[in-house]
Motif scaffolding. Structure first.
Motif, PDB file in Angstrom:
ATOM      1  N   GLU A 125       0.831  -1.202   0.000  1.00 35.98           N
ATOM      2  CA  GLU A 125       0.000   0.000   0.000  1.00 35.98           C
ATOM      3  C   GLU A 125       0.867   1.253   0.000  1.00 35.98           C
ATOM      4  OE1 GLU A 125      -2.645  -0.261   3.322  1.00 35.98           O
ATOM      5  OE2 GLU A 125      -3.838  -1.869   2.422  1.00 35.98           O
ATOM      6  N   GLU A 126       1.961   1.199   0.750  1.00 32.74           N
ATOM      7  CA  GLU A 126       2.888   2.336   0.811  1.00 32.74           C
ATOM      8  C   GLU A 126       3.527   2.570  -0.551  1.00 32.74           C
ATOM      9  OE1 GLU A 126       7.125   2.831   2.859  1.00 32.74           O
ATOM     10  OE2 GLU A 126       5.499   2.603   4.307  1.00 32.74           O
ATOM     11  N   GLU A 127       3.895   1.472  -1.242  1.00 33.84           N
ATOM     12  CA  GLU A 127       4.518   1.597  -2.557  1.00 33.84           C
ATOM     13  C   GLU A 127       3.517   2.076  -3.603  1.00 33.84           C
ATOM     14  OE1 GLU A 127       6.140  -2.253  -3.319  1.00 33.84           O
ATOM     15  OE2 GLU A 127       7.865  -1.930  -2.003  1.00 33.84           O
ATOM     16  N   GLU A 128       2.241   1.675  -3.460  1.00 34.92           N
ATOM     17  CA  GLU A 128       1.217   2.053  -4.423  1.00 34.92           C
ATOM     18  C   GLU A 128       0.780   3.507  -4.264  1.00 34.92           C
ATOM     19  OE1 GLU A 128      -1.940  -0.750  -3.980  1.00 34.92           O
ATOM     20  OE2 GLU A 128      -0.862  -2.329  -5.054  1.00 34.92           O
ATOM     21  N   ALA A 129       0.997   4.094  -3.098  1.00 37.67           N
ATOM     22  CA  ALA A 129       0.613   5.485  -2.877  1.00 37.67           C
ATOM     23  C   ALA A 129       1.405   6.362  -3.842  1.00 37.67           C
ATOM     24  CB  ALA A 129       0.895   5.897  -1.439  1.00 37.67           C
ATOM     25  N   PRO A 130       0.722   7.268  -4.524  1.00 35.77           N
ATOM     26  CA  PRO A 130       1.427   8.105  -5.493  1.00 35.77           C
ATOM     27  C   PRO A 130       2.458   8.995  -4.790  1.00 35.77           C
ATOM     28  CG  PRO A 130      -0.815   8.901  -5.177  1.00 35.77           C
ATOM     29  CD  PRO A 130      -0.681   7.622  -4.417  1.00 35.77           C
ATOM     30  N   ALA A 131       3.622   9.046  -5.383  1.00 36.34           N
ATOM     31  CA  ALA A 131       4.686   9.874  -4.828  1.00 36.34           C
ATOM     32  C   ALA A 131       4.386  11.348  -5.114  1.00 36.34           C
ATOM     33  CB  ALA A 131       6.022   9.483  -5.444  1.00 36.34           C
ATOM     34  N   ALA A 132       4.827  12.176  -4.218  1.00 35.98           N
ATOM     35  CA  ALA A 132       4.634  13.615  -4.415  1.00 35.98           C
ATOM     36  C   ALA A 132       5.416  14.038  -5.663  1.00 35.98           C
ATOM     37  CB  ALA A 132       5.126  14.379  -3.193  1.00 35.98           C
ATOM     38  N   PRO A 133       4.816  14.893  -6.477  1.00 39.43           N
ATOM     39  CA  PRO A 133       5.509  15.308  -7.704  1.00 39.43           C
ATOM     40  C   PRO A 133       6.786  16.075  -7.379  1.00 39.43           C
ATOM     41  CG  PRO A 133       3.527  16.622  -7.371  1.00 39.43           C
ATOM     42  CD  PRO A 133       3.533  15.557  -6.330  1.00 39.43           C
ATOM     43  N   THR A 134       7.792  15.886  -8.221  1.00 41.35           N
ATOM     44  CA  THR A 134       9.072  16.582  -8.028  1.00 41.35           C
ATOM     45  C   THR A 134       9.310  17.618  -9.111  1.00 41.35           C
ATOM     46  OG1 THR A 134      10.230  14.863  -9.261  1.00 41.35           O
ATOM     47  CG2 THR A 134      10.126  14.607  -6.861  1.00 41.35           C
ATOM     48  N   THR A 135       8.435  17.608 -10.137  1.00 42.43           N
ATOM     49  CA  THR A 135       8.585  18.588 -11.219  1.00 42.43           C
ATOM     50  C   THR A 135       7.237  19.223 -11.531  1.00 42.43           C
ATOM     51  OG1 THR A 135       8.240  16.917 -12.920  1.00 42.43           O
ATOM     52  CG2 THR A 135      10.524  17.341 -12.271  1.00 42.43           C
ATOM     53  N   LYS A 136       7.305  20.330 -12.250  1.00 39.94           N
ATOM     54  CA  LYS A 136       6.102  20.993 -12.759  1.00 39.94           C
ATOM     55  C   LYS A 136       6.437  21.569 -14.133  1.00 39.94           C
ATOM     56  CE  LYS A 136       7.144  25.278 -10.250  1.00 39.94           C
ATOM     57  NZ  LYS A 136       6.665  26.204  -9.227  1.00 39.94           N
ATOM     58  N   VAL A 137       5.432  22.101 -14.839  1.00 38.52           N
ATOM     59  CA  VAL A 137       5.629  22.643 -16.185  1.00 38.52           C
ATOM     60  C   VAL A 137       5.599  24.168 -16.109  1.00 38.52           C
ATOM     61  CG1 VAL A 137       4.650  22.761 -18.517  1.00 38.52           C
ATOM     62  CG2 VAL A 137       4.607  20.603 -17.242  1.00 38.52           C
ATOM     63  N   CYS A 138       6.575  24.759 -16.750  1.00 35.26           N
ATOM     64  CA  CYS A 138       6.622  26.226 -16.816  1.00 35.26           C
ATOM     65  C   CYS A 138       5.404  26.713 -17.596  1.00 35.26           C
ATOM     66  CB  CYS A 138       7.906  26.678 -17.509  1.00 35.26           C
ATOM     67  SG  CYS A 138       7.958  28.466 -17.834  1.00 35.26           S
ATOM     68  N   PRO A 139       4.623  27.659 -17.033  1.00 35.39           N
ATOM     69  CA  PRO A 139       3.408  28.111 -17.729  1.00 35.39           C
ATOM     70  C   PRO A 139       3.707  28.931 -18.991  1.00 35.39           C
ATOM     71  CG  PRO A 139       3.723  29.357 -15.713  1.00 35.39           C
ATOM     72  CD  PRO A 139       4.777  28.295 -15.734  1.00 35.39           C
TER      73      PRO A 139
END
Length: 163
Positions: A125-139
């Motif tokens: 369950e811990e592994e299946e939990a989505p990881a917090a995003p580390t990137t984003k897209v420049c608008p």
């Protein structure tokens, strides 16, 4: 003079003996022997008297057949007379010892497996939990940038803070 490296049968045997799984096996055998004493006491001192009570005082230890054709009241009397005997009462006790040992080991392994399954399930369950995003897209230029960026390294635009 350089120390001669150990080779041959003795060195190989020493390496084998000092492996962790061999030591674990040795510990298991020792604990198993001690556990066997507990099971024997459980069978001989608790279960067999109850069974004997249920069979109206019959002692399994004295269930035997004398092969010389004579009748003896106890196994001890037959042994004193030097008679060969088939000790099926002792065999029944050994079977009870085995069954009790098997049930206890089954219950222990079952408990360990349940705990192990719960740990594996929690880990899954811990592994299946989505990881917090580390990137984003420049608008502005639509390039992928670090989530913490305040200025785009590609187009040098100031990145507005997200709410």
């Amino acid at each position: 003079m350089a120390k001669k490296k150990d080779t041959g049968f003795v060195a190989e045997f020493k390496k084998f003996i000092l492996r962790g799984n061999v030591m674990d096996l040795a510990v298991g055998v020792i604990i198993g022997g001690a556990f066997q004493a507990i099971v024997n006491s459980l069978v001989n001192d608790i279960i067999m008297p109850v069974i004997s009570l249920a069979t109206k005082g019959v002692d399994f230890a004295n269930w035997f057949i004398a092969l010389d054709g004579n009748k003896y009241a106890t196994l001890e009397e037959a042994a004193k007379a030097g008679a060969a005997t088939v000790n099926f009462g002792t065999f029944i006790g050994a079977i009870l010892n085995f069954l009790i040992m098997a049930i206890i080991i089954f219950l222990i392994v079952r408990g360990i497996n349940k705990v192990s399954d719960k740990v594996a399930e929690a880990k899954k369950e811990e592994e299946e939990a989505p990881a917090a995003p580390t990137t984003k897209v420049c608008p502005f230029c639509k390039s992928e940038i670090s989530i913490d960026a305040v200025k785009c390294p590609h187009c040098t635009s100031d990145i507005p803070e997200e709410e």
